[in-house]
Enzyme design. Structure first.
Site: not given
Length: 273
Positions: A45, A47, A223
């Protein structure tokens, strides 16, 4: 191993200790795999994982060495590194320039199967009526930032967190007017309106079937709540889902405390762990 109060076990419940042990086990398992690069495929991922979350998507800070770092790791993995992001792939390319990677964008609604390939949209765009209704909702809630991703729409409420409930209520009211067209997915101070049937888990499975990625153990790092599907997909294929602590995952259940720690870990892999 991280040396902090959580890992010493001070004032922790049995559940907390179980989550800590699982996170540590997942990370150490992935590290063992990375000592044999031909055995692993890495899915990342952006961000909140590679980059710290910013007030708006356009104001993120990109470390100067990020593209070179990922390029070196991709070379070491014989190309088995992919970006799996909620951003459109063209935005991911801009952040990671000058290099490009195999990628899934907009939670799997976009796909690029090789660094040199074309971005393919896997779903038709939303109807003009639905887009208009979504933008009207945002206009009625000052402070909501609209990000039109083509294959999806993100409504960022980071600067007006008190409007989260109102935003969700308004979006739920749209369902009867646009049946079967969209689903709502939460994230870090963002609500994503996505086509039904697409997820990061589905995207990871599609990437894992590609020649550079097949017959390798998947390691996914993320996240966000949207990454949970990708974690499950990786684990079902015998791999690992490594969480990054933040707004969605506590340090007790995360393998990494921050994007800074993720980057340090990736740099150590680049140097041979």
């Amino acid at each position: 191993m991280r040396e902090d109060k959580a890992l010493r076990g001070d004032n922790l419940s049995r559940d907390d200790l179980s989550r800590i042990e699982r996170a540590a086990s997942q990370r150490s398992g992935a590290e063992r795999l990375l000592t044999a690069p031909a055995a692993v495929a890495l899915y990342l991922d952006i961000d909140g994982t590679l980059l710290d979350v910013a007030l708006t998507p356009s104001t993120v800070h990109v470390p100067a060495d990020l593209s070179d770092l990922l390029g070196a790791i991709s070379t070491r993995l014989s190309g088995a590194l992919a970006i799996v992001t909620g951003r459109p792939i063209v935005e991911a390319d801009h952040l990671l320039k000058p290099l490009k990677f195999a990628a899934a964008g907009v939670h799997g609604a976009e796909m690029r199967t090789s660094a040199a390939g074309n971005v393919v949209s896997l779903t038709p765009s939303f109807s003009p009526e639905l887009i208009s209704d979504i933008k009207s909702i945002a206009k009625s809630l000052p402070g909501i930032v609209v990000e039109d991703k083509g294959a999806g729409i993100a409504l960022h409420y980071r600067i007006v967190p008190e409007l989260h409930a109102s935003l969700l209520h308004a979006l739920e009211a749209l369902s009867p007017r646009h049946p079967g067209q969209f689903m709502v997915c939460g994230g870090r101070k963002v609500v994503e309106i996505l086509p039904i049937g697409f997820s990061k888990g589905r995207a990871l499975r599609q990437l894992a079937a590609l020649p550079n990625f097949s017959n390798r153990v998947p390691v996914m790092i993320g996240d966000d709540i949207a990454d949970l599907d990708a974690f499950r997909a990786a684990e079902e294929m015998g791999g690992y889902g490594l969480k990054v602590a933040g707004e969605n995952f506590s340090e007790a259940e995360a393998a990494f405390r921050s994007p800074t720690e993720v980057l340090g870990w990736l740099r150590s892999f680049g140097a041979g762990l």
